[in-house]
Write a protein that holds these residues in place. Sequence first.
Motif, short mmCIF file in Angstrom:
data_model
loop_
_atom_site.label_atom_id
_atom_site.label_comp_id
_atom_site.label_asym_id
_atom_site.label_seq_id
_atom_site.Cartn_x
_atom_site.Cartn_y
_atom_site.Cartn_z
N LEU A 161 0.83 -1.20 0.00
CA LEU A 161 0.00 0.00 0.00
C LEU A 161 0.87 1.25 0.00
O LEU A 161 1.72 1.42 0.88
CB LEU A 161 -0.90 0.00 1.25
N SER A 162 0.65 2.11 -0.98
CA SER A 162 1.39 3.38 -1.02
C SER A 162 0.84 4.28 0.09
O SER A 162 -0.29 4.05 0.56
CB SER A 162 1.18 4.05 -2.38
N PRO A 163 1.61 5.30 0.50
CA PRO A 163 1.08 6.19 1.56
C PRO A 163 -0.28 6.77 1.17
O PRO A 163 -1.17 6.89 2.00
CB PRO A 163 2.14 7.27 1.68
N GLU A 164 -0.45 7.10 -0.13
CA GLU A 164 -1.74 7.68 -0.54
C GLU A 164 -2.86 6.65 -0.39
O GLU A 164 -3.90 6.92 0.18
CB GLU A 164 -1.68 8.17 -1.98
N SER A 165 -2.57 5.42 -0.88
CA SER A 165 -3.57 4.34 -0.77
C SER A 165 -3.94 4.11 0.68
O SER A 165 -5.12 4.02 1.03
CB SER A 165 -2.96 3.05 -1.31
#
Length: 430
Positions: free
Chosen positions: A373-377
């Motif tokens: 998971l990316s920080p945005e996700s």
Amino acid sequence: MNESIHGETTAYDLQDRVTELIEQQTAISEVLRAIASSPHDLQPIFDAILDSATRLCRADLGSLRLSEESGLRRVAVRGDPLLVSQALSLVPVFVEKGSFLGRLATSRLPTHIPDFTAPEGDHRDDHWIAATNAGFRTGLIVPLLKDSEIAGIITLGRKRVQPFTDKQISLCKDFAVQAAIALEITRRERQYREAQMALAHANRVTTMGQLTASITHEVNQPITAAITYALAARRWLSAEPPNFREVDDTLSLIVKEGRRAGEVVERVRALVKRVPARKDAVAINDAILEVIALTRTEAANNSVSVRTQFAEDLPRVQGDRVQLQQVMLNLIVNAIQAMSCNGEGARELVISVDAIPSVGGVRVGVRDTGPGLSPESLSRLFEPFYTTKPDGMGMGLSICRSIIEAHGGRLWATGCEPRGALFQFTIPAD
Ligand code: ADP
């Protein structure tokens, strides 16, 4: 009376006024508390409202009725049991033209009858006479208004001739407003829940739609096996001499395969059918195993290996089996989809269930080895309509979270090292 005969406000009057205000304040708090603690159930709210209205307006009898297609339905009643039983057998159900209830329906204003026995000429009708015969001497009828339509009425009655004061009439109007607000809150709450249920159902059907090819395969497999066994049984029958023992064994296998296909169809049907929410004791392991069975071919087609780590002796959880399966379905399908773009990397799905005795419930984990998971996700995953998939709707995780929260649990996500995502939720035990 606020003033002494000399025109001064006495300490006693002030004391009375303060007591009265405290009583009113307490009554309002009670009603608000009832509204807050039972937004789905109107009965405690109506009881609290009518309790306060009857007590604070010093009435012998109080009733609250709601206007429905079949007439006025009594939802709460307070007061002298004898008077209540006499009056209730007489009080009209329908608002007839020309009756004082009919006039109330037209004026939408409170109707105060200071003295039922006073000659009122044309105003006297059967209802009036019925109320008088039942022992009423003073009455007050206040409408519950919704968009200037009558949604119900509060009726207060006294056995003696003692007109209600302006203050009491205005207090009763306040109670009617509270009852109308409670009705409206519940109606909106119900609409909201129905919309949520419809959305959750649509999401379930859509997710199942993504699995159509795999589920078809799950059904076809036992059917193909059953046909193969049937052909074998035929061969045993036509052998010289026929081998009935083998035929019997083969028929048992056909029955087993038939049942397997039936079970898959039954599971799909349960998930696609639209049913009202339930609260049952759910064996979460079994419910999860069924979802794993439905997604098995999807996992295999995407070269994903599925492993389970279920603790022993798990408590049953309180909830709706189908909704909890829907959460699992979403998490598993998301994990498989996330890993499907993994290239050569390992594709492992681990589904775990542990007991958490400290909070009295279970924790379920769905861990994958996808891109993570990316920080945005991570910060937006549970937002409605957040999706990174070309054909995604972005509703799955937000629906999962509302399902889990409605069960009194929590759903959250974390990134894993060196790769992958872990979704976990808790559910209270039964
Ligand atoms: P949708 O699947 O329609 O996109 P969801 O609400 O289920 O809707 O998921 C929202 C987004 O969360 C996905 O588009 C994806 O970016 C991310 N996501 C969900 N599950 C995972 C996962 N296991 N690994 C990585 N990202 C994920």
